[in-house]
Design a protein around this motif. Structure first.
Motif, mmCIF file in Angstrom:
data_model
loop_
_atom_site.group_PDB
_atom_site.id
_atom_site.type_symbol
_atom_site.label_atom_id
_atom_site.label_comp_id
_atom_site.label_asym_id
_atom_site.label_seq_id
_atom_site.Cartn_x
_atom_site.Cartn_y
_atom_site.Cartn_z
ATOM 1 N N PHE A 221 35.180 25.192 44.222
ATOM 2 C CA PHE A 221 36.254 24.583 43.444
ATOM 3 C C PHE A 221 37.617 25.121 43.869
ATOM 4 C CE2 PHE A 221 33.230 22.588 40.694
ATOM 5 C CZ PHE A 221 33.927 21.534 40.131
ATOM 6 N N THR A 222 37.642 26.387 44.278
ATOM 7 C CA THR A 222 38.892 26.930 44.813
ATOM 8 C C THR A 222 39.266 26.237 46.117
ATOM 9 O OG1 THR A 222 38.479 29.087 43.789
ATOM 10 C CG2 THR A 222 40.049 29.020 45.616
ATOM 11 N N MET A 223 38.280 25.937 46.928
ATOM 12 C CA MET A 223 38.553 25.219 48.173
ATOM 13 C C MET A 223 39.083 23.818 47.897
ATOM 14 S SD MET A 223 35.294 26.464 50.481
ATOM 15 C CE MET A 223 35.822 25.600 51.965
ATOM 16 N N ILE A 224 38.599 23.210 46.824
ATOM 17 C CA ILE A 224 39.066 21.869 46.453
ATOM 18 C C ILE A 224 40.470 21.918 45.864
ATOM 19 C CG2 ILE A 224 38.665 19.917 44.890
ATOM 20 C CD1 ILE A 224 35.648 20.534 45.141
ATOM 21 N N MET A 225 40.697 22.889 44.965
ATOM 22 C CA MET A 225 41.956 22.957 44.248
ATOM 23 C C MET A 225 43.004 23.816 44.952
ATOM 24 S SD MET A 225 40.566 23.401 40.363
ATOM 25 C CE MET A 225 39.384 22.257 39.655
ATOM 26 N N GLY A 226 42.548 24.675 45.852
ATOM 27 C CA GLY A 226 43.483 25.529 46.563
ATOM 28 C C GLY A 226 43.929 26.729 45.772
ATOM 29 N N ASN A 227 43.350 26.962 44.606
ATOM 30 C CA ASN A 227 43.827 28.026 43.733
ATOM 31 C C ASN A 227 42.680 28.493 42.846
ATOM 32 O OD1 ASN A 227 45.099 29.551 41.664
ATOM 33 N ND2 ASN A 227 47.022 28.488 42.038
ATOM 34 N N ALA A 228 42.326 29.771 42.947
ATOM 35 C CA ALA A 228 41.222 30.303 42.147
ATOM 36 C C ALA A 228 41.552 30.297 40.665
ATOM 37 C CB ALA A 228 40.878 31.723 42.601
ATOM 38 N N PHE A 229 42.839 30.420 40.324
ATOM 39 C CA PHE A 229 43.224 30.397 38.915
ATOM 40 C C PHE A 229 43.017 29.002 38.315
ATOM 41 C CE2 PHE A 229 45.518 34.053 40.549
ATOM 42 C CZ PHE A 229 45.295 34.994 39.562
ATOM 43 N N ALA A 230 43.093 27.976 39.155
ATOM 44 C CA ALA A 230 42.814 26.620 38.680
ATOM 45 C C ALA A 230 41.314 26.372 38.582
ATOM 46 C CB ALA A 230 43.457 25.596 39.617
ATOM 47 N N ALA A 231 40.537 26.995 39.452
ATOM 48 C CA ALA A 231 39.089 26.804 39.440
ATOM 49 C C ALA A 231 38.416 27.577 38.306
ATOM 50 C CB ALA A 231 38.494 27.241 40.782
ATOM 51 N N PHE A 232 39.002 28.700 37.921
ATOM 52 C CA PHE A 232 38.336 29.582 36.961
ATOM 53 C C PHE A 232 38.075 28.924 35.604
ATOM 54 C CE2 PHE A 232 38.163 33.036 33.833
ATOM 55 C CZ PHE A 232 37.118 33.776 34.361
#
Length: 316
Positions: A221-232
């Motif tokens: 999901f981080t790869m999709i969104m580019g941001n781990a804070f958005a994936a969390f």
């Protein structure tokens, strides 16, 4: 009281200056595209809270259209000459980076002083926004130090800023858009769907498999969104909280902290994390725009595997 709106206004004025200078740059064949793009960014920062949701939606579509149809182009504004830059480099060496250190130093020590001394009682800054305000103050102090020390042409900060932002291009606004995407995913119930699928596929009591799906999901999901804070928020709502913490009694601190580290492994492997991967390639003028990602994959994959094991052995 200095609020976050002051920073939005400061950034908005900067982008407005970029837009104006771009429109006046006759050497750039795509000057009007650049001017429109940075002008929309300025409008978002200066009046985003006044134009409403529909207006902001149109603004985002405008940004996407200008970038997607190739209306942006790199600029080469005249500021200091190559000879002047080389002269400063030869004369100053690494001292030339000292003004840049003013920014983090102001943010760090200013925040500590404001929060742990009587200064905070004066209420100069908006509550819980002190670090942001001091970061902006650090930028202004750094610029003032540069003028006092090196005495560049008055327009240099804006022209050099424009050159830098044009080199980065549309990728400069990708983090904000991807962060918004994470909120949309969470609001749309994507986490609930993923959680239901996980329960349906993984046998009950299979802690390791659940940890595996959680960590891989954070990375993907981080790869999709580019941001781990958005994936969390998505993965925490899907697996982290209901299954690992509430269901299997996992340590919340370990699940949260190491789960974020698993997400950061995804950051190393995606062009969507433009500020980490595409921007350095653009600034360094690498021939391969994915060169940074290719160099990081060899570290990201074993690090992800290590994080999976850490969650399993430390949280349970």
């Amino acid at each position: 009281m200095i609020t976050l709106q002051w920073l939005y206004a400061l950034a908005g004025l900067m982008f407005a200056a970029f837009a104006l200078l771009s429109a006046l740059d006759h050497a750039n064949p795509k000057r009007f595209g650049n001017a429109a793009f940075w002008g929309l960014m300025a409008l978002s920062l200066l009046a985003g809270d006044r134009i409403g949701d529909f207006g902001n939606g149109l603004l985002v579509l405008g940004l996407a259209g200008l970038a997607g149809f190739g209306f942006l182009g790199r600029s080469a504004p005249p500021t200091t000459t190559d000879a002047e830059r080389q002269g400063w480099s030869d004369r100053l060496g690494n001292k030339v980076f000292l003004p840049a250190l003013i920014i983090p130093a102001t943010a760090l020590f200013g925040t500590l002083l404001y929060n742990y001394t009587p200064l905070g009682s004066y209420g100069w800054f908006e509550a819980k926004r002190e670090t942001y305000v001091l970061l902006g103050l650090g930028v202004l102090l750094a610029i003032a130090a540069i003028f006092a020390w090196l005495r560049p042409p008055p327009i240099s900060p804006l022209q050099e800023g424009r050159r830098l932002i044009d080199a980065i291009g549309w990728a400069a606004v990708l983090p904000q858009m991807l962060a918004a995407l994470g909120v949309l995913f969470a609001a749309a119930g994507v986490g609930t769907v993923i959680g239901d699928l996980t329960r349906a596929v993984i046998p009950e009591g299979s802690i390791f498999l659940t940890v595996l799906v959680f960590a891989l999901g954070m990375a993907l999901f981080t790869m999709i969104m580019g941001n781990a804070f958005a994936a969390f928020p998505v993965m925490a709502a899907a697996i982290g909280v209901p299954l690992l913490i509430q269901g299997y009694g996992g340590n919340p601190a370990v699940v949260g902290a190491v789960g974020m580290l698993a997400g950061f492994c995804g950051t190393l492997m995606t062009p969507m994390a433009a500020n980490f991967n595409l921007v350095p390639a653009a600034l360094l003028e690498l021939r391969d725009e994915n060169g940074v990602i290719k160099a990081q994959i060899g570290t990201a994959i074993p690090l992800l595997a290590a994080n999976i094991l850490l969650i399993y052995f430390l949280a349970f």
